[in-house]
Design a protein around this motif. Structure first.
Motif, PDB file in Angstrom:
ATOM      1  N   GLN A 107       0.852  -1.196   0.000  1.00 27.81           N
ATOM      2  CA  GLN A 107       0.000   0.000   0.000  1.00 27.81           C
ATOM      3  C   GLN A 107       0.883   1.240   0.000  1.00 27.81           C
ATOM      4  N   THR A 108       0.554   2.167  -0.859  1.00 32.49           N
ATOM      5  CA  THR A 108       1.226   3.464  -0.895  1.00 32.49           C
ATOM      6  C   THR A 108       0.151   4.537  -0.830  1.00 32.49           C
ATOM      7  N   GLY A 109       0.536   5.714  -0.373  1.00 27.20           N
ATOM      8  CA  GLY A 109      -0.465   6.763  -0.253  1.00 27.20           C
ATOM      9  C   GLY A 109       0.108   8.146  -0.419  1.00 27.20           C
ATOM     10  N   VAL A 110      -0.813   9.070  -0.531  1.00 30.33           N
ATOM     11  CA  VAL A 110      -0.443  10.473  -0.673  1.00 30.33           C
ATOM     12  C   VAL A 110      -1.436  11.313   0.142  1.00 30.33           C
ATOM     13  N   VAL A 111      -0.896  12.333   0.812  1.00 31.91           N
ATOM     14  CA  VAL A 111      -1.746  13.274   1.540  1.00 31.91           C
ATOM     15  C   VAL A 111      -2.170  14.348   0.549  1.00 31.91           C
ATOM     16  N   ARG A 112      -3.471  14.502   0.385  1.00 38.12           N
ATOM     17  CA  ARG A 112      -4.008  15.504  -0.549  1.00 38.12           C
ATOM     18  C   ARG A 112      -4.127  16.876   0.101  1.00 38.12           C
ATOM     19  N   ALA A 113      -4.457  16.880   1.380  1.00 40.62           N
ATOM     20  CA  ALA A 113      -4.592  18.157   2.095  1.00 40.62           C
ATOM     21  C   ALA A 113      -4.520  17.898   3.589  1.00 40.62           C
ATOM     22  N   ALA A 114      -4.036  18.892   4.297  1.00 39.70           N
ATOM     23  CA  ALA A 114      -4.014  18.832   5.762  1.00 39.70           C
ATOM     24  C   ALA A 114      -4.108  20.260   6.268  1.00 39.70           C
ATOM     25  N   GLY A 115      -4.902  20.436   7.298  1.00 41.78           N
ATOM     26  CA  GLY A 115      -5.051  21.775   7.844  1.00 41.78           C
ATOM     27  C   GLY A 115      -5.368  21.749   9.322  1.00 41.78           C
ATOM     28  N   LEU A 116      -4.934  22.784   9.990  1.00 44.08           N
ATOM     29  CA  LEU A 116      -5.148  22.910  11.422  1.00 44.08           C
ATOM     30  C   LEU A 116      -6.605  23.280  11.675  1.00 44.08           C
ATOM     31  N   ALA A 117      -7.293  22.462  12.453  1.00 45.88           N
ATOM     32  CA  ALA A 117      -8.692  22.735  12.794  1.00 45.88           C
ATOM     33  C   ALA A 117      -8.781  23.508  14.107  1.00 45.88           C
ATOM     34  N   SER A 118      -7.917  23.172  15.057  1.00 45.95           N
ATOM     35  CA  SER A 118      -7.908  23.884  16.336  1.00 45.95           C
ATOM     36  C   SER A 118      -6.582  23.648  17.040  1.00 45.95           C
ATOM     37  N   MET A 119      -6.294  24.551  17.990  1.00 43.76           N
ATOM     38  CA  MET A 119      -5.062  24.413  18.761  1.00 43.76           C
ATOM     39  C   MET A 119      -5.321  24.914  20.172  1.00 43.76           C
ATOM     40  N   ASP A 120      -4.888  24.138  21.148  1.00 44.64           N
ATOM     41  CA  ASP A 120      -5.002  24.515  22.555  1.00 44.64           C
ATOM     42  C   ASP A 120      -3.578  24.711  23.069  1.00 44.64           C
ATOM     43  N   VAL A 121      -3.134  25.943  23.081  1.00 43.75           N
ATOM     44  CA  VAL A 121      -1.750  26.255  23.441  1.00 43.75           C
ATOM     45  C   VAL A 121      -1.411  25.821  24.861  1.00 43.75           C
ATOM     46  N   PRO A 122      -2.248  26.129  25.875  1.00 41.21           N
ATOM     47  CA  PRO A 122      -1.871  25.712  27.242  1.00 41.21           C
ATOM     48  C   PRO A 122      -1.723  24.191  27.381  1.00 41.21           C
ATOM     49  N   LYS A 123      -2.545  23.427  26.671  1.00 41.13           N
ATOM     50  CA  LYS A 123      -2.465  21.968  26.760  1.00 41.13           C
ATOM     51  C   LYS A 123      -1.478  21.375  25.760  1.00 41.13           C
ATOM     52  N   SER A 124      -0.925  22.193  24.877  1.00 42.70           N
ATOM     53  CA  SER A 124       0.005  21.736  23.830  1.00 42.70           C
ATOM     54  C   SER A 124      -0.613  20.639  22.967  1.00 42.70           C
ATOM     55  N   THR A 125      -1.857  20.861  22.564  1.00 42.74           N
ATOM     56  CA  THR A 125      -2.534  19.921  21.671  1.00 42.74           C
ATOM     57  C   THR A 125      -3.105  20.668  20.475  1.00 42.74           C
ATOM     58  N   ALA A 126      -3.297  19.925  19.406  1.00 45.34           N
ATOM     59  CA  ALA A 126      -3.904  20.492  18.199  1.00 45.34           C
ATOM     60  C   ALA A 126      -4.703  19.399  17.511  1.00 45.34           C
ATOM     61  N   ARG A 127      -5.700  19.834  16.756  1.00 46.13           N
ATOM     62  CA  ARG A 127      -6.472  18.896  15.941  1.00 46.13           C
ATOM     63  C   ARG A 127      -6.245  19.287  14.498  1.00 46.13           C
ATOM     64  N   VAL A 128      -5.849  18.280  13.707  1.00 44.18           N
ATOM     65  CA  VAL A 128      -5.525  18.488  12.298  1.00 44.18           C
ATOM     66  C   VAL A 128      -6.444  17.604  11.468  1.00 44.18           C
ATOM     67  N   LEU A 129      -7.010  18.172  10.409  1.00 44.24           N
ATOM     68  CA  LEU A 129      -7.811  17.389   9.480  1.00 44.24           C
ATOM     69  C   LEU A 129      -6.931  17.001   8.300  1.00 44.24           C
ATOM     70  N   VAL A 130      -6.962  15.710   7.957  1.00 42.56           N
ATOM     71  CA  VAL A 130      -6.099  15.182   6.897  1.00 42.56           C
ATOM     72  C   VAL A 130      -6.952  14.457   5.865  1.00 42.56           C
ATOM     73  N   VAL A 131      -6.690  14.756   4.606  1.00 42.90           N
ATOM     74  CA  VAL A 131      -7.334  14.078   3.482  1.00 42.90           C
ATOM     75  C   VAL A 131      -6.235  13.330   2.743  1.00 42.90           C
ATOM     76  N   ALA A 132      -6.421  12.008   2.570  1.00 41.59           N
ATOM     77  CA  ALA A 132      -5.379  11.193   1.945  1.00 41.59           C
ATOM     78  C   ALA A 132      -6.004  10.106   1.079  1.00 41.59           C
ATOM     79  N   ASP A 133      -5.249   9.690   0.095  1.00 41.83           N
ATOM     80  CA  ASP A 133      -5.667   8.608  -0.803  1.00 41.83           C
ATOM     81  C   ASP A 133      -4.557   7.569  -0.835  1.00 41.83           C
ATOM     82  N   SER A 134      -4.953   6.312  -0.994  1.00 37.53           N
ATOM     83  CA  SER A 134      -3.942   5.256  -1.108  1.00 37.53           C
ATOM     84  C   SER A 134      -4.357   4.252  -2.171  1.00 37.53           C
ATOM     85  N   VAL A 135      -3.376   3.489  -2.588  1.00 42.04           N
ATOM     86  CA  VAL A 135      -3.594   2.407  -3.541  1.00 42.04           C
ATOM     87  C   VAL A 135      -2.996   1.150  -2.931  1.00 42.04           C
ATOM     88  N   ILE A 136      -3.784   0.079  -2.940  1.00 42.70           N
ATOM     89  CA  ILE A 136      -3.305  -1.213  -2.447  1.00 42.70           C
ATOM     90  C   ILE A 136      -3.257  -2.168  -3.631  1.00 42.70           C
TER      91      ILE A 136
END
Length: 172
Positions: A107-136
């Motif tokens: 299986q190989t893949g490619v990330v088509r898009a990724a973007g930051l949805a939210s970030m909580d600086v005091p907790k040092s966490t972030a949520r990222v949305l990722v769009v990817a396609d793969s071929v098996i």
């Protein structure tokens, strides 16, 4: 009277110098504050970018599975994750390895898009949305390669300066 006239020009000069010194001090303080604000903004921008890159790398690692190197492939996923994401993947790792070897899957893949949805600086966490396609594909099989499309919500957590994937949720 001559003595009084000689002192009079000094007073305005001292007043001007005092005012200039106060202005220089105020400008210096403002400059330091602006500089500190810029440093914080740069640091926040670096964190946002690093969080997105960590999620992208993880997605690529998830999709890069080859029956010849499956042990290393699985270990790379485990090495970039922590918490719930790591535990969940570790539970399924042996089954994934066995199925990958048995079917001679690649299986190989490619990330088509990724973007930051939210970030909580005091907790040092972030949520990222990722769009990817793969071929098996399955080596030696007459079956056509299969396309897969992924949409993930990836939570990343910064620990000692490193962003780790801590939660992965597939979005349908």
């Amino acid at each position: 009277m001559a003595l009084h006239a000689a002192r009079s020009p000094r007073r305005p000069r001292l007043l001007v110098i005092s005012v200039l010194l106060v202005l220089v001090a105020l400008l210096g303080t403002a400059w330091v504050r602006v500089g500190a604000g810029l440093d914080q903004a740069r640091s926040a921008a670096r964190d946002r970018l690093a969080a997105v890159h960590a999620a992208e790398r993880y997605a690529l690692t998830l999709m890069a599975v080859n029956y010849r190197t499956v042990d290393r492939d699985v270990q790379r996923v485990l090495d970039t994750s922590m918490g719930q994401a790591r535990d969940q993947y570790a539970r399924d790792a042996e089954r994934l390895k066995a199925a990958t070897r048995l079917n001679k899957a690649v299986q190989t893949g490619v990330v088509r898009a990724a973007g930051l949805a939210s970030m909580d600086v005091p907790k040092s966490t972030a949520r990222v949305l990722v769009v990817a396609d793969s071929v098996i594909r399955w080596e030696g099989a007459k079956t056509a390669p299969q396309d897969r499309f992924y949409r993930w919500s990836v939570e990343v957590t910064k620990v000692r300066g490193v962003w780790w994937v801590s939660r992965l949720e597939q979005i349908t």
